[in-house]
Design an enzyme around this catalytic site. Structure first.
Site, PDB file in Angstrom:
ATOM      1  N   ASN A   1      56.791  -5.935  58.241  1.00 15.98           N
ATOM      2  CA  ASN A   1      57.894  -6.334  57.359  1.00 15.98           C
ATOM      3  C   ASN A   1      58.697  -5.148  56.835  1.00 15.98           C
ATOM      4  O   ASN A   1      59.861  -5.292  56.456  1.00 15.98           O
ATOM      5  CB  ASN A   1      57.367  -7.144  56.158  1.00 15.98           C
ATOM      6  CG  ASN A   1      56.742  -8.459  56.572  1.00 15.98           C
ATOM      7  OD1 ASN A   1      55.583  -8.714  56.276  1.00 15.98           O
ATOM      8  ND2 ASN A   1      57.480  -9.272  57.299  1.00 15.98           N
TER       9      ASN A   1
ATOM     10  N   SER B   1      54.411 -11.130  55.935  1.00 10.83           N
ATOM     11  CA  SER B   1      54.739 -11.970  54.782  1.00 10.83           C
ATOM     12  C   SER B   1      55.933 -12.881  55.046  1.00 10.83           C
ATOM     13  O   SER B   1      56.852 -12.510  55.789  1.00 10.83           O
ATOM     14  CB  SER B   1      55.042 -11.108  53.556  1.00 10.83           C
ATOM     15  OG  SER B   1      55.258 -11.957  52.431  1.00 10.83           O
TER      16      SER B   1
ATOM     17  N   ALA C   1      62.585  -8.608  46.203  1.00  6.64           N
ATOM     18  CA  ALA C   1      63.555  -9.660  45.832  1.00  6.64           C
ATOM     19  C   ALA C   1      63.143 -10.463  44.601  1.00  6.64           C
ATOM     20  O   ALA C   1      63.745 -11.489  44.297  1.00  6.64           O
ATOM     21  CB  ALA C   1      63.767 -10.603  47.015  1.00  6.64           C
TER      22      ALA C   1
ATOM     23  N   GLY D   1      57.551 -11.389  43.814  1.00  9.45           N
ATOM     24  CA  GLY D   1      56.174 -10.924  43.725  1.00  9.45           C
ATOM     25  C   GLY D   1      55.566 -10.519  45.051  1.00  9.45           C
ATOM     26  O   GLY D   1      54.364 -10.649  45.274  1.00  9.45           O
TER      27      GLY D   1
ATOM     28  N   SER E   1      55.107  -7.559  46.100  1.00  4.15           N
ATOM     29  CA  SER E   1      54.185  -6.428  45.892  1.00  4.15           C
ATOM     30  C   SER E   1      52.829  -6.937  45.422  1.00  4.15           C
ATOM     31  O   SER E   1      51.782  -6.434  45.833  1.00  4.15           O
ATOM     32  CB  SER E   1      54.751  -5.466  44.843  1.00  4.15           C
ATOM     33  OG  SER E   1      54.885  -6.123  43.587  1.00  4.15           O
TER      34      SER E   1
ATOM     35  N   ASP F   1      52.195 -10.974  37.880  1.00  2.60           N
ATOM     36  CA  ASP F   1      52.404 -11.269  39.296  1.00  2.60           C
ATOM     37  C   ASP F   1      51.091 -11.357  40.060  1.00  2.60           C
ATOM     38  O   ASP F   1      50.868 -12.282  40.846  1.00  2.60           O
ATOM     39  CB  ASP F   1      53.289 -10.177  39.922  1.00  2.60           C
ATOM     40  CG  ASP F   1      54.731 -10.265  39.444  1.00  2.60           C
ATOM     41  OD1 ASP F   1      55.559  -9.476  39.917  1.00  2.60           O
ATOM     42  OD2 ASP F   1      55.010 -11.117  38.589  1.00  2.60           O
TER      43      ASP F   1
HETATM   44  N1  LIG Z   1      54.754  -7.599  53.479  1.00  9.71           N
HETATM   45  C1  LIG Z   1      54.712  -6.340  53.004  1.00  9.71           C
HETATM   46  N2  LIG Z   1      54.341  -5.324  53.804  1.00  9.71           N
HETATM   47  C2  LIG Z   1      54.284  -4.060  53.324  1.00  9.71           C
HETATM   48  N3  LIG Z   1      54.609  -3.696  52.058  1.00  9.71           N
HETATM   49  C3  LIG Z   1      54.994  -4.683  51.213  1.00  9.71           C
HETATM   50  C4  LIG Z   1      55.068  -6.046  51.635  1.00  9.71           C
HETATM   51  N4  LIG Z   1      55.492  -6.790  50.569  1.00  9.71           N
HETATM   52  C5  LIG Z   1      55.671  -5.930  49.545  1.00  9.71           C
HETATM   53  N5  LIG Z   1      55.364  -4.674  49.914  1.00  9.71           N
HETATM   54  C6  LIG Z   1      55.446  -3.467  49.056  1.00  9.71           C
HETATM   55  O1  LIG Z   1      55.935  -3.880  47.758  1.00  9.71           O
HETATM   56  C7  LIG Z   1      57.221  -3.275  47.514  1.00  9.71           C
HETATM   57  C8  LIG Z   1      58.143  -4.272  46.784  1.00  9.71           C
HETATM   58  O2  LIG Z   1      57.650  -4.391  45.464  1.00  9.71           O
HETATM   59  P1  LIG Z   1      58.662  -4.719  44.245  1.00  9.71           P
HETATM   60  O3  LIG Z   1      59.691  -3.650  44.147  1.00  9.71           O
HETATM   61  O4  LIG Z   1      57.802  -4.990  43.062  1.00  9.71           O
HETATM   62  O5  LIG Z   1      59.408  -6.035  44.718  1.00  9.71           O
HETATM   63  P2  LIG Z   1      58.922  -7.575  44.610  1.00  9.71           P
HETATM   64  O6  LIG Z   1      59.917  -8.197  43.687  1.00  9.71           O
HETATM   65  O7  LIG Z   1      59.052  -8.096  46.015  1.00  9.71           O
HETATM   66  O8  LIG Z   1      57.509  -7.582  44.095  1.00  9.71           O
HETATM   67  C9  LIG Z   1      57.766  -2.912  48.881  1.00  9.71           C
HETATM   68  O9  LIG Z   1      58.677  -1.822  48.752  1.00  9.71           O
HETATM   69  C10 LIG Z   1      56.497  -2.479  49.614  1.00  9.71           C
HETATM   70  O10 LIG Z   1      56.116  -1.165  49.229  1.00  9.71           O
HETATM   71  C1  LIG Z   2      59.751  -7.337  35.729  1.00 15.54           C
HETATM   72  C2  LIG Z   2      58.342  -7.908  35.748  1.00 15.54           C
HETATM   73  O1  LIG Z   2      58.114  -8.644  34.555  1.00 15.54           O
HETATM   74  C3  LIG Z   2      58.162  -8.830  36.953  1.00 15.54           C
HETATM   75  C4  LIG Z   2      58.470  -8.124  38.283  1.00 15.54           C
HETATM   76  O2  LIG Z   2      58.477  -9.047  39.329  1.00 15.54           O
HETATM   77  P1  LIG Z   2      58.892  -8.571  40.831  1.00 15.54           P
HETATM   78  O3  LIG Z   2      58.068  -7.325  41.185  1.00 15.54           O
HETATM   79  O4  LIG Z   2      60.370  -8.244  40.802  1.00 15.54           O
HETATM   80  O5  LIG Z   2      58.574  -9.748  41.723  1.00 15.54           O
HETATM   81  C5  LIG Z   2      57.370  -6.719  35.816  1.00 15.54           C
HETATM   82  C6  LIG Z   2      55.918  -7.121  35.509  1.00 15.54           C
HETATM   83  O6  LIG Z   2      55.695  -8.125  34.818  1.00 15.54           O
HETATM   84  O7  LIG Z   2      55.024  -6.381  35.999  1.00 15.54           O
HETATM   85 MG   LIG Z   3      56.663  -6.602  42.458  1.00 12.50          MG
END
Ligand SMILES: Nc1ncnc2c1ncn2[C@@H]1O[C@H](COP(=O)(O)OP(=O)(O)O)[C@@H](O)[C@H]1O
Ligand SMILES: C[C@@](O)(CCOP(=O)(O)O)CC(=O)O
Ligand SMILES: [Mg+2]
Length: 369
Positions: A52, A132, A138, A141, A143, A199
């Site tokens: 991904n 994923s 986006a 969650g 991460s 999350d």
């Molecule tokens: N399917 C996946 N494969 C590898 N890394 C992932 C994957 N999904 C999430 N991650 C990791 O999590 C990061 C995104 O986390 P974050 O900025 O908190 O965004 P989100 O809102 O999706 O949680 C990506 O940059 C990557 O490092």
């Molecule tokens: C902004 C926050 O409240 C949620 C973050 O969600 P996401 O990683 O953008 O899916 C951070 C947290 O609760 O850890």
């Molecule tokens: Mg996240």
């Protein structure tokens, strides 16, 4: 020996960012999941396949053994990151001070949990592949789902928890889930910097829950809400956005602290309305209140500095159709949620999540305009 695990993404109805500062949040799991396969081998190497994010990595066991922490092999719940191990890992991947990029965050999260759970003498050769349904970065969650999968698979492989696949009766007890959640939180600390834990809690326990200062309250009685999920496809980093809110709190404490308190009250009011909707006839007034709470929370998130013109466009476009939207997750782009009333025209694929039916907006081919 193979281990296959998966974990759901999530949508935050109310409380994102405020939850980092000890306020209540309401979050629900999505029917979009992250899948991980861990395959033990005898190659003397460790492979990490992350299609991904277009990352395919390989290390010799010998080079990894030099990185193992002194207090490794701990299988119990953990609260704090091992700063020395993080420093060594950042040096190992070649990013000492600057911010981690997508690949580095995912790599460090994996290596940290892998090295912490296995002692240097028992580091196993293995191949970990992750795929994923969630868009990364986006607000859904991704991460946390990634971290929960890493924690669950590596705890199984280390023997710290049973492997339900082989023995469905084994299942994971509450203690196993708490162990998975606490190690997933370690992964979130590496990726988010200062996560609240909401999350990874939703990724571990699923369903819908209230999260407040580490306390997880599953919400069993919720009405069937239909939520439209729209991806603005504007990329952003949760870590940067969370840090930005902290800076604004430090700069204007008397202005932002009351905003956080107001978001806490929004989460509590929303939970109360949802509970009422399960034990009395649902009326238009219930939806009027839910819609007002969405608008107020979205304005508060703009005051916190985590809005984005694309999210404003989503709110404006949906409002022309009498629908109310707010960002979900860290904001700054990413996804927004729109509350649909019963009978809204459904021209979209339907996904059903616990208590909240999530209708997935067809992926926007370009940022919303
Ligand atoms: N399917 C996946 N494969 C590898 N890394 C992932 C994957 N999904 C999430 N991650 C990791 O999590 C990061 C995104 O986390 P974050 O900025 O908190 O965004 P989100 O809102 O999706 O949680 C990506 O940059 C990557 O490092
Ligand atoms: C902004 C926050 O409240 C949620 C973050 O969600 P996401 O990683 O953008 O899916 C951070 C947290 O609760 O850890
Ligand atoms: Mg996240």
């Amino acid at each position: 020996m193979d281990y296959i695990v998966s974990a759901p993404g999530k949508a935050i109805l109310h409380g994102e960012h405020a939850v980092v500062h000890g306020k209540a949040a309401l979050a629900v799991s999505l029917n979009l999941r992250t899948y991980l396969r861990l395959k033990a081998s005898t190659t003397g190497k460790v492979y990490l396949n992350l299609p991904n994010i277009d990352a395919f990595l390989c290390w010799d066991l010998a080079e990894l053994k030099q990185l193992t922490p002194y207090t490794c092999g701990k299988k119990k719940e953990v609260k704090h990151l091992d700063a020395e191990l993080v420093r060594r890992l950042r040096e190992f991947v070649g990013v000492t001070n600057e911010n981690l990029d997508t690949c580095n965050m995912a790599t460090l999260a994996f290596l940290y949990i892998y090295l912490s759970l296995f002692g240097s003498e028992e580091l196993p050769s293995l191949t970990v592949s992750v795929w994923s349904e969630l868009p990364t970065g986006a607000g859904l969650g991704s991460s946390a789902a990634y971290s929960v999968c890493l924690a669950a698979a590596l705890l199984c492989a280390s023997g710290a928890i049973p492997t339900p696949l082989w023995d469905p009766t084994a299942g994971w007890c509450q203690e196993d889930l708490e162990l998975i959640n606490s190690w997933a939180f370690q992964g979130e600390m590496i990726i988010h910097g200062n996560p609240s834990g909401v999350d990874n809690a939703v990724g571990t326990w699923g369903g819908m829950l209230r999260f407040l200062a580490g306390k997880i309250i599953p919400l069993g009685r919720v009405p069937l809400l239909r939520i439209l999920l729209t991806n603005t496809k504007i990329p952003r980093s949760t870590k940067v956005l969370v840090a930005g809110v902290k800076d604004r709190i430090n700069k204007f404490p008397s202005i932002i602290t009351p905003v956080l308190d107001s978001v806490d009250a929004i989460s509590c009011t929303c939970e109360k309305v949802l509970s009422e909707m399960t034990c009395e006839p649902i009326t238009g007034e219930h939806y009027n209140i839910l819609e007002e709470l969405i608008d107020i929370n979205q304005h508060h998130l703009n005051v916190m500095g985590v809005g984005h013109p694309a999210l404003d466009t989503l709110c404006r476009v949906t409002l022309t159709r009498g629908l109310h939207s707010k960002l979900t997750g860290a904001g700054g782009g990413g996804c927004g949620i729109t509350l649909l009333r019963p009978g809204n025209d459904e021209t979209l694929a339907q996904e059903r999540s616990f208590g909240v039916q999530v209708l997935l907006c067809h992926r926007l081919s370009s940022p919303i305009s």
